[in-house]
Design an enzyme around this catalytic site. Structure first.
Site, PDB file in Angstrom:
ATOM      1  N   LYS A 125       0.818  -1.220   0.000  1.00 48.52           N
ATOM      2  CA  LYS A 125       0.000   0.000   0.000  1.00 48.52           C
ATOM      3  C   LYS A 125       0.852   1.270   0.000  1.00 48.52           C
ATOM      4  CE  LYS A 125      -4.189  -2.136   1.550  1.00 48.52           C
ATOM      5  NZ  LYS A 125      -3.650  -3.526   1.608  1.00 48.52           N
TER       6      LYS A 125
HETATM    7  C1  LIG Z   1      -4.136  -4.645   0.811  1.00 45.76           C
HETATM    8  C2  LIG Z   1      -3.314  -5.876   0.684  1.00 45.76           C
HETATM    9  C3  LIG Z   1      -3.622  -6.883  -0.251  1.00 45.76           C
HETATM   10  C4  LIG Z   1      -4.853  -6.831  -1.138  1.00 45.76           C
HETATM   11  O1  LIG Z   1      -4.766  -5.877  -2.158  1.00 45.76           O
HETATM   12  P1  LIG Z   1      -6.097  -5.356  -2.896  1.00 45.76           P
HETATM   13  O2  LIG Z   1      -5.662  -4.209  -3.727  1.00 45.76           O
HETATM   14  O3  LIG Z   1      -7.013  -4.927  -1.783  1.00 45.76           O
HETATM   15  O4  LIG Z   1      -6.634  -6.487  -3.675  1.00 45.76           O
HETATM   16  C5  LIG Z   1      -2.797  -7.990  -0.335  1.00 45.76           C
HETATM   17  N1  LIG Z   1      -1.729  -8.119   0.478  1.00 45.76           N
HETATM   18  C6  LIG Z   1      -1.383  -7.172   1.377  1.00 45.76           C
HETATM   19  C7  LIG Z   1      -0.208  -7.395   2.249  1.00 45.76           C
HETATM   20  C8  LIG Z   1      -2.161  -6.015   1.512  1.00 45.76           C
HETATM   21  O5  LIG Z   1      -1.832  -5.095   2.426  1.00 45.76           O
END
Ligand SMILES: *Cc1c(COP(=O)(O)O)cnc(C)c1O
Length: 497
Positions: A112
């Site tokens: 993120k």
């Molecule tokens: C948010 C997240 C995901 C999922 O990603 P999306 O864009 O919501 O599909 C997968 N792995 C981690 C570690 C995350 O923080």
């Protein structure tokens, strides 16, 4: 370029407005009116740095931002002080034709960061452009990880303050320390006495309270959110799909225009959707492989055409993917149906009222024409971590292991196509599950997270990610605790109004 609502219920808006509003106020999500095709040849983009490529891709979408404005955002975000790899998103070769796209080199060790490091700068500029005369205050409710990523992203961004709420006693000691030690003059962290749902509901109520909002407006304050459905969080993710592809070309792993697969561990469908936008822009992709954990709503949807959230929510060892409502799916369906807003509105209203909907067979065929869906159980996830470590001396976190496990199953059908697997978190971030995978459950007994971190370091010899290192020695800056019912007063006290 303008942005329209997936439900055709709002006038079209500029990028700045879409970023500032986050979601469509009348329901629905902002999407580009028309997805641009890249005008340069891939071979001519091969020597760009990550920052230069980001500049190139973002320009297609942020058409109301000047070149200089975008450049400023890019330089601030994708900086060597912020990402611990000069490549920003390095591509690791796991084995022949299989690559891992490491998305976790940012300050909080998860993917993120790639979006949350730049989106606050988009927002800051959007506020200037729209000549907003008010101070913007971001409110976030977090169960742990998003809060820290948002704090790091908004830290010291001009004209914006951020307040993060988390459940008192409801996050891990490490997550708490990560948040409590955040620097920056505009960051605030408060624990509320309640669980995560209580916190989230309290924040939602603040947003939805017209009286309180007009009181704030009178005091020169406007609330906003950094939600994951904001277009400003999606668009930076398109960049690393091109980046990884170009990297493969540079290393002679693929020929120009050769189609590859992307396998993405998925929750809210944001990451994989960004890949789909890259594909619409002209990136040569054969298949997207959507990898889920035991909350496999998306696997079932892709395989049957029915989206059905009438099932139990499972807490798994890949917690960031424990989701039953994948918000960004709405954007994907809007694109795949050729912008059929009436259809989208009816499906998502049905989801709201009956908690399920079924798509027609034409749309379903279109989806399966480009996308696969499969899942990994918790046990398979741990086994995958162990096996990959033993075979390749490479440590996966649980979310990435879901992706690798699903890819291993897919490979039985197609082992020829070069495949890039998204790695969404550094293994140290989920150290207890990773250690369990390597050493068994007994190895965890009586140990706190900091001991586990050190133990994992001893086994693997890998450096601990800087965002997780020496947390216990950092200065605690935020230690405010409050009552859920008192949230408005807390906001007022922090803002000194
Ligand atoms: C948010 C997240 C995901 C999922 O990603 P999306 O864009 O919501 O599909 C997968 N792995 C981690 C570690 C995350 O923080």
């Amino acid at each position: 370029m303008y942005y329209v609502s997936t439900r055709d219920n709002y006038p079209r808006v500029s990028t700045a407005k879409a970023v500032k509003l986050g979601m469509v106020p009348t329901g629905g999500l902002f999407v580009p009116e028309k997805v641009p095709k890249i005008s340069s040849k891939l071979i001519d983009m091969m020597d760009l740095t990550y920052g230069q490529l980001a500049q190139e891709i973002l320009q297609y979408f942020l058409t109301d931002y000047t070149r200089e404005e975008i450049e400023e955002c890019v330089i601030r975000a994708y900086h060597p002080d912020i990402f611990d790899s000069p490549e920003i998103v390095p591509l690791h070769k796991l084995e022949d034709r299989t690559f891992i796209m490491e998305l976790w080199h940012g300050p909080t060790a998860a993917f993120k960061d790639v979006a949350l490091q730049i989106m606050p700068h988009f927002l800051s500029k959007a506020i200037q452009k729209l000549a907003a005369d008010k101070e913007t205050v971001i409110l976030v409710a977090t169960s742990g990880d998003t809060g820290k990523a948002a704090l790091e992203g908004f830290k010291d961004v001009e004209g914006i303050k951020i307040i993060v709420f988390y459940p008192y006693g409801g996050v891990s000691r490490m997550q708490e320390l990560q948040m409590a030690t955040t620097e920056g003059s505009n960051t605030h962290v408060v624990s509320l006495k309640g669980n995560f749902d209580d916190c989230q509901n309290a924040v939602k109520e603040v947003f939805a309270d017209p009286e309180f909002n007009s009181f704030l407006n009178d005091k020169g304050v406007e609330l906003s959110s950094a939600n994951s459905i904001n277009w400003g969080r999606l668009v930076p993710q398109i960049v690393y799909y091109f980046w990884s592809y170009l990297n493969l070309m540079k290393r002679n792993e693929i020929k120009e225009d050769e189609k590859i697969n992307f396998c993405i561990p998925t929750g809210n469908f944001g990451n994989i959707l960004a890949g789909y936008y890259a594909y619409m822009m002209g990136l040569p992709v054969k298949r997207f492989i959507c990898a889920s954990n035991e909350n496999k709503v998306l696997t079932d949807f892709i395989n049957t055409g029915t989206y059905d959230r009438r099932r139990d929510f499972k807490k798994t060892n890949s917690p960031s993917m424990d989701i039953l409502i994948s918000s960004n799916l709405e954007r994907f369906l809007f694109e795949i149906t050729g912008h059929n807003a009436d259809q989208i509105r009816s499906w998502f209203e049905e989801l709201q009222s009956t908690r399920a909907f079924q798509i027609d067979s034409v749309t379903h065929d279109k989806i399966t024409g480009i996308m696969e869906g499969d899942f990994s159980t918790q046990r398979q996830t741990l086994e995958t971590i162990k096996e990959v470590y033993r075979k390749h001396d490479y440590l996966l976190d649980t979310h990435t292991a879901v992706g690798v496990n699903v890819y291993q199953k897919y490979r039985m059908k197609d082992s020829e196509t070069v495949t890039v697997i998204g790695s969404t978190a550094n293994p140290y971030k989920f150290n207890s599950s990773v250690l369990e995978a390597l050493k068994g459950k007994e190895a965890l007994e009586g140990k706190d997270e900091f001991v586990l971190l050190e133990e994992l370091r001893k086994i693997t010899g890998q450096e601990i990610h800087p965002g997780l290192k020496n947390l216990e020695e950092k200065k605690v800056i935020h230690s405010m605790t409050g009552e859920i019912d008192n949230i408005k007063q807390i906001v007022m006290d922090i803002l000194e109004i």
